[in-house]
Design a protein around this motif. Structure first.
Motif, PDB file in Angstrom:
ATOM      1  N   LEU A  30     -53.147   3.839  60.213  1.00 53.30           N
ATOM      2  CA  LEU A  30     -54.214   3.425  61.122  1.00 53.30           C
ATOM      3  C   LEU A  30     -53.617   2.478  62.150  1.00 53.30           C
ATOM      4  O   LEU A  30     -53.139   1.398  61.806  1.00 53.30           O
ATOM      5  CB  LEU A  30     -55.325   2.729  60.329  1.00 53.30           C
ATOM      6  CG  LEU A  30     -56.637   2.368  61.038  1.00 53.30           C
ATOM      7  CD1 LEU A  30     -57.707   2.038  60.005  1.00 53.30           C
ATOM      8  CD2 LEU A  30     -56.493   1.184  61.997  1.00 53.30           C
ATOM      9  N   ASP A  31     -53.631   2.894  63.410  1.00 55.70           N
ATOM     10  CA  ASP A  31     -53.026   2.078  64.457  1.00 55.70           C
ATOM     11  C   ASP A  31     -53.797   2.253  65.751  1.00 55.70           C
ATOM     12  O   ASP A  31     -54.187   3.371  66.100  1.00 55.70           O
ATOM     13  CB  ASP A  31     -51.551   2.466  64.657  1.00 55.70           C
ATOM     14  CG  ASP A  31     -50.750   1.366  65.333  1.00 55.70           C
ATOM     15  OD1 ASP A  31     -51.049   1.058  66.509  1.00 55.70           O
ATOM     16  OD2 ASP A  31     -49.833   0.819  64.702  1.00 55.70           O
ATOM     17  N   ALA A  32     -54.006   1.170  66.469  1.00 58.49           N
ATOM     18  CA  ALA A  32     -54.717   1.218  67.745  1.00 58.49           C
ATOM     19  C   ALA A  32     -53.802   1.649  68.894  1.00 58.49           C
ATOM     20  O   ALA A  32     -54.284   1.911  69.992  1.00 58.49           O
ATOM     21  CB  ALA A  32     -55.314  -0.150  68.063  1.00 58.49           C
ATOM     22  N   LEU A  33     -52.491   1.708  68.635  1.00 56.04           N
ATOM     23  CA  LEU A  33     -51.497   2.081  69.651  1.00 56.04           C
ATOM     24  C   LEU A  33     -51.569   1.161  70.864  1.00 56.04           C
ATOM     25  O   LEU A  33     -51.650   1.605  72.017  1.00 56.04           O
ATOM     26  CB  LEU A  33     -51.649   3.555  70.065  1.00 56.04           C
ATOM     27  CG  LEU A  33     -51.409   4.581  68.950  1.00 56.04           C
ATOM     28  CD1 LEU A  33     -51.514   5.996  69.493  1.00 56.04           C
ATOM     29  CD2 LEU A  33     -50.058   4.370  68.277  1.00 56.04           C
ATOM     30  N   THR A  34     -51.507  -0.143  70.596  1.00 59.60           N
ATOM     31  CA  THR A  34     -51.396  -1.121  71.663  1.00 59.60           C
ATOM     32  C   THR A  34     -49.950  -1.153  72.157  1.00 59.60           C
ATOM     33  O   THR A  34     -49.114  -0.345  71.737  1.00 59.60           O
ATOM     34  CB  THR A  34     -51.842  -2.506  71.180  1.00 59.60           C
ATOM     35  OG1 THR A  34     -51.088  -2.858  70.014  1.00 59.60           O
ATOM     36  CG2 THR A  34     -53.320  -2.499  70.839  1.00 59.60           C
ATOM     37  N   TYR A  35     -49.625  -2.117  73.029  1.00 61.22           N
ATOM     38  CA  TYR A  35     -48.363  -2.075  73.773  1.00 61.22           C
ATOM     39  C   TYR A  35     -47.125  -2.006  72.877  1.00 61.22           C
ATOM     40  O   TYR A  35     -46.120  -1.399  73.246  1.00 61.22           O
ATOM     41  CB  TYR A  35     -48.262  -3.299  74.693  1.00 61.22           C
ATOM     42  CG  TYR A  35     -47.819  -4.552  73.985  1.00 61.22           C
ATOM     43  CD1 TYR A  35     -46.476  -4.922  73.979  1.00 61.22           C
ATOM     44  CD2 TYR A  35     -48.724  -5.353  73.293  1.00 61.22           C
ATOM     45  CE1 TYR A  35     -46.059  -6.060  73.304  1.00 61.22           C
ATOM     46  CE2 TYR A  35     -48.314  -6.482  72.626  1.00 61.22           C
ATOM     47  CZ  TYR A  35     -46.977  -6.837  72.643  1.00 61.22           C
ATOM     48  OH  TYR A  35     -46.550  -7.940  71.974  1.00 61.22           O
ATOM     49  N   PHE A 191     -39.328  -3.759  68.458  1.00 55.42           N
ATOM     50  CA  PHE A 191     -39.801  -3.676  69.838  1.00 55.42           C
ATOM     51  C   PHE A 191     -38.970  -4.595  70.738  1.00 55.42           C
ATOM     52  O   PHE A 191     -38.703  -5.748  70.372  1.00 55.42           O
ATOM     53  CB  PHE A 191     -41.286  -4.052  69.909  1.00 55.42           C
ATOM     54  CG  PHE A 191     -41.918  -3.762  71.232  1.00 55.42           C
ATOM     55  CD1 PHE A 191     -42.236  -2.453  71.585  1.00 55.42           C
ATOM     56  CD2 PHE A 191     -42.184  -4.771  72.128  1.00 55.42           C
ATOM     57  CE1 PHE A 191     -42.812  -2.175  72.811  1.00 55.42           C
ATOM     58  CE2 PHE A 191     -42.770  -4.513  73.346  1.00 55.42           C
ATOM     59  CZ  PHE A 191     -43.081  -3.207  73.693  1.00 55.42           C
ATOM     60  N   PRO A 192     -38.570  -4.118  71.920  1.00 48.97           N
ATOM     61  CA  PRO A 192     -37.591  -4.844  72.738  1.00 48.97           C
ATOM     62  C   PRO A 192     -38.150  -6.034  73.513  1.00 48.97           C
ATOM     63  O   PRO A 192     -37.920  -6.167  74.712  1.00 48.97           O
ATOM     64  CB  PRO A 192     -37.074  -3.756  73.682  1.00 48.97           C
ATOM     65  CG  PRO A 192     -38.158  -2.766  73.792  1.00 48.97           C
ATOM     66  CD  PRO A 192     -38.823  -2.745  72.441  1.00 48.97           C
ATOM     67  N   ALA A 332     -37.550   4.139  76.803  1.00 48.77           N
ATOM     68  CA  ALA A 332     -38.934   4.536  77.048  1.00 48.77           C
ATOM     69  C   ALA A 332     -39.896   3.352  76.915  1.00 48.77           C
ATOM     70  O   ALA A 332     -41.010   3.399  77.447  1.00 48.77           O
ATOM     71  CB  ALA A 332     -39.331   5.633  76.065  1.00 48.77           C
ATOM     72  N   LEU A 333     -39.481   2.291  76.231  1.00 50.55           N
ATOM     73  CA  LEU A 333     -40.352   1.136  76.011  1.00 50.55           C
ATOM     74  C   LEU A 333     -40.145   0.018  77.019  1.00 50.55           C
ATOM     75  O   LEU A 333     -40.958  -0.908  77.102  1.00 50.55           O
ATOM     76  CB  LEU A 333     -40.128   0.576  74.607  1.00 50.55           C
ATOM     77  CG  LEU A 333     -40.402   1.537  73.441  1.00 50.55           C
ATOM     78  CD1 LEU A 333     -40.112   0.849  72.121  1.00 50.55           C
ATOM     79  CD2 LEU A 333     -41.838   2.033  73.472  1.00 50.55           C
ATOM     80  N   GLN A 334     -39.081   0.099  77.794  1.00 51.43           N
ATOM     81  CA  GLN A 334     -38.755  -1.024  78.672  1.00 51.43           C
ATOM     82  C   GLN A 334     -39.704  -1.170  79.849  1.00 51.43           C
ATOM     83  O   GLN A 334     -39.725  -2.223  80.498  1.00 51.43           O
ATOM     84  CB  GLN A 334     -37.307  -0.901  79.165  1.00 51.43           C
ATOM     85  CG  GLN A 334     -36.296  -1.186  78.057  1.00 51.43           C
ATOM     86  CD  GLN A 334     -34.882  -1.225  78.557  1.00 51.43           C
ATOM     87  OE1 GLN A 334     -34.431  -0.337  79.268  1.00 51.43           O
ATOM     88  NE2 GLN A 334     -34.145  -2.268  78.192  1.00 51.43           N
ATOM     89  N   SER A 335     -40.504  -0.146  80.118  1.00 57.20           N
ATOM     90  CA  SER A 335     -41.464  -0.244  81.223  1.00 57.20           C
ATOM     91  C   SER A 335     -42.823  -0.795  80.759  1.00 57.20           C
ATOM     92  O   SER A 335     -43.726  -0.971  81.584  1.00 57.20           O
ATOM     93  CB  SER A 335     -41.673   1.128  81.860  1.00 57.20           C
ATOM     94  OG  SER A 335     -42.210   2.045  80.916  1.00 57.20           O
ATOM     95  N   ARG A 336     -42.972  -1.076  79.486  1.00 58.37           N
ATOM     96  CA  ARG A 336     -44.265  -1.567  78.988  1.00 58.37           C
ATOM     97  C   ARG A 336     -44.496  -3.013  79.411  1.00 58.37           C
ATOM     98  O   ARG A 336     -43.566  -3.759  79.686  1.00 58.37           O
ATOM     99  CB  ARG A 336     -44.348  -1.414  77.466  1.00 58.37           C
ATOM    100  CG  ARG A 336     -44.342   0.037  77.024  1.00 58.37           C
ATOM    101  CD  ARG A 336     -44.784   0.204  75.587  1.00 58.37           C
ATOM    102  NE  ARG A 336     -44.775   1.598  75.170  1.00 58.37           N
ATOM    103  CZ  ARG A 336     -45.166   2.019  73.981  1.00 58.37           C
ATOM    104  NH1 ARG A 336     -45.636   1.152  73.088  1.00 58.37           N
ATOM    105  NH2 ARG A 336     -45.112   3.298  73.656  1.00 58.37           N
ATOM    106  N   ASP A 337     -45.760  -3.384  79.428  1.00 54.50           N
ATOM    107  CA  ASP A 337     -46.194  -4.673  79.947  1.00 54.50           C
ATOM    108  C   ASP A 337     -45.464  -5.839  79.291  1.00 54.50           C
ATOM    109  O   ASP A 337     -45.460  -5.987  78.068  1.00 54.50           O
ATOM    110  CB  ASP A 337     -47.702  -4.831  79.719  1.00 54.50           C
ATOM    111  CG  ASP A 337     -48.218  -6.164  80.225  1.00 54.50           C
ATOM    112  OD1 ASP A 337     -47.901  -6.508  81.371  1.00 54.50           O
ATOM    113  OD2 ASP A 337     -48.912  -6.859  79.458  1.00 54.50           O
TER     114      ASP A 337
END
Length: 347
Positions: A30-35, A191-192, A332-337
């Motif tokens: 169960l995950d909300a898939l936040t940043y 997470f980076p 792929a994660l480096q553009s996240r907020d």
């Protein structure tokens, strides 16, 4: 056993999901898939018959009730949380909402489900927390399960509140709970925005390696796959109503940790000239930065026979090797907020 794992697309949660499936447990993620969540973290089990995914927010009681009714879990492993101290300094509201109100909604949904099932003694609600709820240590001493709570950041205060809620639901309503408080985790799929992946990725990019203050802050480092192993052990064998501190028995100052990472990178992917340590830069310290965390793991060692399997040097090498081999995942994660930005400076 069928497990409902909240936050199972996050760093620690995904390690729990992967290990639980490998050991033959059915898992509902169960995950909300936040940043900070990433379904790539559980791609290795996504098509497994023992795995199911539910996108939902733990603050959504109706969604929680539907998921409990649909999947009929034997246990809950609650890892969903906002967890980055710097982000909590800039925006504490999300931490109170998710970590406190969300835990309340999950407890109430779990209690209703458990009571409707006839209050089975075998049901478990495992709440996963942090050593940061205990505050800051001096040069000596360790946190035990009896250490008074003394949170210093909005993040640790929100986790302390959630710990107290879980204990209250056990004592007031009889909900069968176990609790764990862990030291700093590291390893694959981190997470980076946290220290170790920031150092690895900045080093590879030729950027400064930022160290808060003078780098003397000390943490006890726990390899995430060791942590997942301990969590499943506590779920299965821990005493109801009891908390267990999980530590890596690997204290290092931030400066020593970064220097170790640089030495590993020098060995695995040497620069044309010089050392990655040449990129170390000291920056203004984080507001309210705790000086030292250290966990006394006596209870989990003596009662359940658990100890970490890797030293921090072994774990860091495995971690660096993983990041070098999985560039597609972290790029792929480096553009996240907020990724790549200095956070926690609005205080």
């Amino acid at each position: 056993m069928k497990l409902l794992v909240t936050g199972g697309a996050g760093f620690i949660g995904s390690a729990v999901v992967r290990l639980a499936v490998a050991r033959g447990h059915s898992v509902v993620n169960l995950d909300a898939l936040t940043y900070a969540a990433c379904l790539e973290n559980v791609a290795s089990v996504a098509d497994h018959p023992l795995y199911a995914f539910e996108q939902a927010d733990i603050r959504d009681r109706a969604a929680l009730t539907r998921i409990f009714d649909r999947h009929q879990p034997d246990a809950v492993m609650h890892l969903a949380a906002e967890s980055h101290v710097d982000r909590s300094i800039d925006g504490p509201g999300d931490f109170i909402s998710t970590n406190v109100a969300g835990t309340y909604e999950l407890l109430e949904a779990a209690r209703a489900y458990w009571q409707a099932k006839g209050r089975p003694e075998s049901f478990r609600f495992h709440h996963i927390s942090t050593d940061e709820v205990f505050g800051s240590l001096g040069a000596t001493g360790q946190f035990t399960e009896e250490t008074p709570y003394d949170p210093r950041s909005p993040y640790s205060a929100s986790k302390a509140a959630s710990d107290h809620l879980v204990q209250a639901w056990h004592h007031t309503y009889g909900l069968p709970v176990v609790m764990t408080n862990c030291s700093n985790n590291y390893g694959p799929y981190h997470f980076p925005e946290k220290l170790i992946p920031v150092v690895i990725l900045n080093a590879l990019a030729g950027k400064p390696l930022p160290i808060y203050g003078d780098g003397s802050n000390v943490r006890d480092w726990l390899y995430v796959e060791d942590h997942a192993d301990a969590l499943l052990l506590v779920l299965e064998k821990g005493t109801l109503g009891r908390s267990y501190n999980i530590g890596g028995e690997n204290e290092r100052s931030n400066l020593d940790l970064v220097r170790t990472l640089c030495a590993i990178l020098d060995d695995l992917r040497p620069k044309d000239q010089g050392s990655y340590a040449d990129q170390i830069t000291f920056v203004t310290d984080r507001p309210g930065h705790d000086a030292r965390y250290a966990i006394d793991p006596t209870r989990i060692r003596d009662e359940l026979g658990w100890r970490p399997s890797v030293t921090v040097e072994e774990g860091l090498r495995r971690t660096v090797e993983w990041y070098l081999a999985n560039e597609g995942w972290w790029r792929a994660l480096q553009s996240r907020d907020g990724v790549g930005e200095r956070l926690g400076v609005r205080a």
